[in-house]
Design a protein around this motif. Structure first.
Motif, PDB file in Angstrom:
ATOM      1  N   PRO A 186      -9.256   2.173   7.388  1.00 21.55           N
ATOM      2  CA  PRO A 186     -10.353   1.250   7.081  1.00 21.55           C
ATOM      3  C   PRO A 186     -10.093   0.422   5.915  1.00 21.55           C
ATOM      4  O   PRO A 186     -10.404  -0.767   5.778  1.00 21.55           O
ATOM      5  CB  PRO A 186     -11.602   2.069   7.065  1.00 21.55           C
ATOM      6  N   THR A 187      -9.522   0.828   4.855  1.00 17.64           N
ATOM      7  CA  THR A 187      -8.868   0.274   3.796  1.00 17.64           C
ATOM      8  C   THR A 187      -8.292  -0.775   3.873  1.00 17.64           C
ATOM      9  O   THR A 187      -8.239  -2.073   3.499  1.00 17.64           O
ATOM     10  CB  THR A 187      -8.517   1.233   2.559  1.00 17.64           C
ATOM     11  N   LEU A 188      -7.106  -0.712   4.855  1.00 16.00           N
ATOM     12  CA  LEU A 188      -6.104  -1.458   5.293  1.00 16.00           C
ATOM     13  C   LEU A 188      -7.071  -2.725   5.811  1.00 16.00           C
ATOM     14  O   LEU A 188      -6.812  -3.968   5.695  1.00 16.00           O
ATOM     15  CB  LEU A 188      -5.246  -1.204   6.322  1.00 16.00           C
ATOM     16  N   THR A 193       2.380  -5.019   3.327  1.00 13.88           N
ATOM     17  CA  THR A 193       3.232  -3.670   3.613  1.00 13.88           C
ATOM     18  C   THR A 193       2.668  -2.303   3.409  1.00 13.88           C
ATOM     19  O   THR A 193       2.165  -2.108   2.199  1.00 13.88           O
ATOM     20  CB  THR A 193       4.746  -3.562   2.851  1.00 13.88           C
ATOM     21  N   TRP A 194       3.184  -1.254   4.262  1.00 13.56           N
ATOM     22  CA  TRP A 194       2.639  -0.105   4.000  1.00 13.56           C
ATOM     23  C   TRP A 194       3.809   0.932   3.777  1.00 13.56           C
ATOM     24  O   TRP A 194       4.585   1.176   4.747  1.00 13.56           O
ATOM     25  CB  TRP A 194       1.619   0.545   5.074  1.00 13.56           C
ATOM     26  N   MET A 195       3.783   1.681   2.612  1.00 10.74           N
ATOM     27  CA  MET A 195       5.014   2.882   2.667  1.00 10.74           C
ATOM     28  C   MET A 195       4.474   3.848   2.999  1.00 10.74           C
ATOM     29  O   MET A 195       3.292   4.608   2.514  1.00 10.74           O
ATOM     30  CB  MET A 195       5.340   2.970   0.777  1.00 10.74           C
ATOM     31  N   ILE A 218       0.690  -1.236   0.079  1.00  6.99           N
ATOM     32  CA  ILE A 218      -0.202   0.112   0.143  1.00  6.99           C
ATOM     33  C   ILE A 218       0.901   1.000  -0.042  1.00  6.99           C
ATOM     34  O   ILE A 218       1.825   1.399   0.931  1.00  6.99           O
ATOM     35  CB  ILE A 218      -1.160  -0.181   1.293  1.00  6.99           C
ATOM     36  N   ILE A 219       0.577   2.017  -0.952  1.00  2.52           N
ATOM     37  CA  ILE A 219       1.489   3.324  -0.944  1.00  2.52           C
ATOM     38  C   ILE A 219       0.616   4.474  -0.620  1.00  2.52           C
ATOM     39  O   ILE A 219      -0.595   4.998  -1.129  1.00  2.52           O
ATOM     40  CB  ILE A 219       1.873   3.680  -2.271  1.00  2.52           C
TER      41      ILE A 219
END
Length: 350
Positions: free
Chosen positions: A24-26, A39-41, A10-11
């Motif tokens: 909430p999207t995560l 992973t979240w950038m 996820i960027i």
């Protein structure tokens, strides 16, 4: 879209309020892909808001300076993502997404700066043809969730998970003890300054509101935000012993703990406001040029606790005011309006 990715990126690097709107999207993506590595950038300065998140496997904290561009790209490519989701929707984020090497790159069809050019799959937001103005009124939380829906997720619950560590609770307790706060005190947190001056309700009005509210029995004002000696002196000169000055002291993740302890938050359109909303803390907020339908307190973007002006030029979304009566959208909101709503919430207890 029906896929089964093993590694997802996820960027969404900034800003802090926008990151909160993507939480909430995560959750929706984790529900849709329970076995995937996610992973979240994120920019280094905001990374701690994602620490300990049970829906994430990794926080990729990055520096977007040109000198580190190649190392950033290497860090992304070596992780071999098979799905990259660009929630930032800008040229740079789209470019990173496409150069990641992932076979599937998803982003908004209405992304800015030509970002859709980089995507393999473009998510069309549910805006009727010829009614593009509706995009302006679609909340950021709901826009982000459209990407999860595109990937097959069901988005029934809007969950905003924020860190709440024991060590941070101890820090907040220590601040309160040092400030002489006792159990009978009622605490009002104030965040009077944002990084964008155009969104700031006049500082002297915040001070007037604080001065009025400390006359209520057992009320104290907790001042938060980036360290600013001039702002601190202005409040201290008027409020005196009724002020708990935490400007420049709180880490990002400590705000969520702090807001669990206060009875009310008064703020401009800013990250502290969105953290308070995510924690379920009562709020009074002033919105000027920005659109509360799109970036206001989610689930509460209408109501007496959100104060706006009826003037025709707002919301404009501009970075500089073009009204001859500078920032009339903010200055037309009175001290008495804010005080009235704050008193109402304090009396009702919610």
């Amino acid at each position: 879209m029906r896929i089964n990715p093993k590694r997802i990126l996820i960027i969404k690097p900034s800003s802090l309020g926008d990151i909160i709107h993507a939480l909430p999207t995560l959750v929706a993506l984790r529900t849709r892909f329970p076995e995937a590595w996610i992973t979240w950038m994120v920019k280094e300065e905001w990374a701690e808001i994602l620490e300990d998140n049970p829906y994430l496997n990794e926080v990729l904290a990055v520096n977007f300076s040109l000198s580190r561009g190649w190392s950033l790209l290497q860090a992304v490519r070596e992780r071999r993502f098979d799905l990259v989701i660009d929630l930032q929707g800008l040229f740079r984020s789209g470019c990173i997404a496409r150069l990641s090497g992932a076979p599937v790159v998803v982003g908004f069809a209405q992304g800015r700066e030509g970002s859709p050019w980089w995507y393999t799959h473009r998510v069309e937001l549910p805006i009727p043809k010829g009614e593009s103005w509706r995009l302006w009124n679609m909340h950021a939380v709901d826009r982000n969730l459209e990407v999860a829906k595109f990937l097959g997720a069901e988005c029934m619950v809007r969950e905003f998970w924020l860190p709440s560590r024991d060590e941070d609770r101890e820090v907040v307790d220590r601040w309160f003890r040092a400030s002489g706060i006792v159990g009978t005190d009622r605490l009002i947190a104030m965040a009077p300054v944002t990084r964008q001056a155009i969104k700031n309700w006049p500082l002297e009005r915040f001070i007037q509101v604080a001065h009025a509210l400390i006359k209520i029995s057992h009320v104290k004002i907790v001042l938060i935000g980036t360290e600013d000696s001039e702002v601190s002196r202005s409040f201290e000169g008027v409020i005196g012993s009724g002020l708990v000055n935490l400007m420049g002291k709180t880490r990002v993740r400590q705000l969520s703990v702090l807001f669990d302890r206060v009875q009310l938050v008064i703020a401009n359109d800013s990250a502290p406001l969105h953290i308070a909303v995510a924690r379920g803390t009562p709020i009074v907020t002033v919105f000027g040029p920005t659109n509360p339908e799109a970036t206001g307190p989610y689930g509460r973007h209408q109501g007496p606790y959100l104060l706006t002006s009826p003037i025709s030029c707002r919301p404009c979304g501009q970075r500089t005011c073009r009204n001859d009566r500078q920032l009339e959208c903010l200055t037309s909101i009175s001290v008495s309006q804010v005080v009235s709503q704050a008193e109402r919430l304090l009396v009702s207890g919610h």
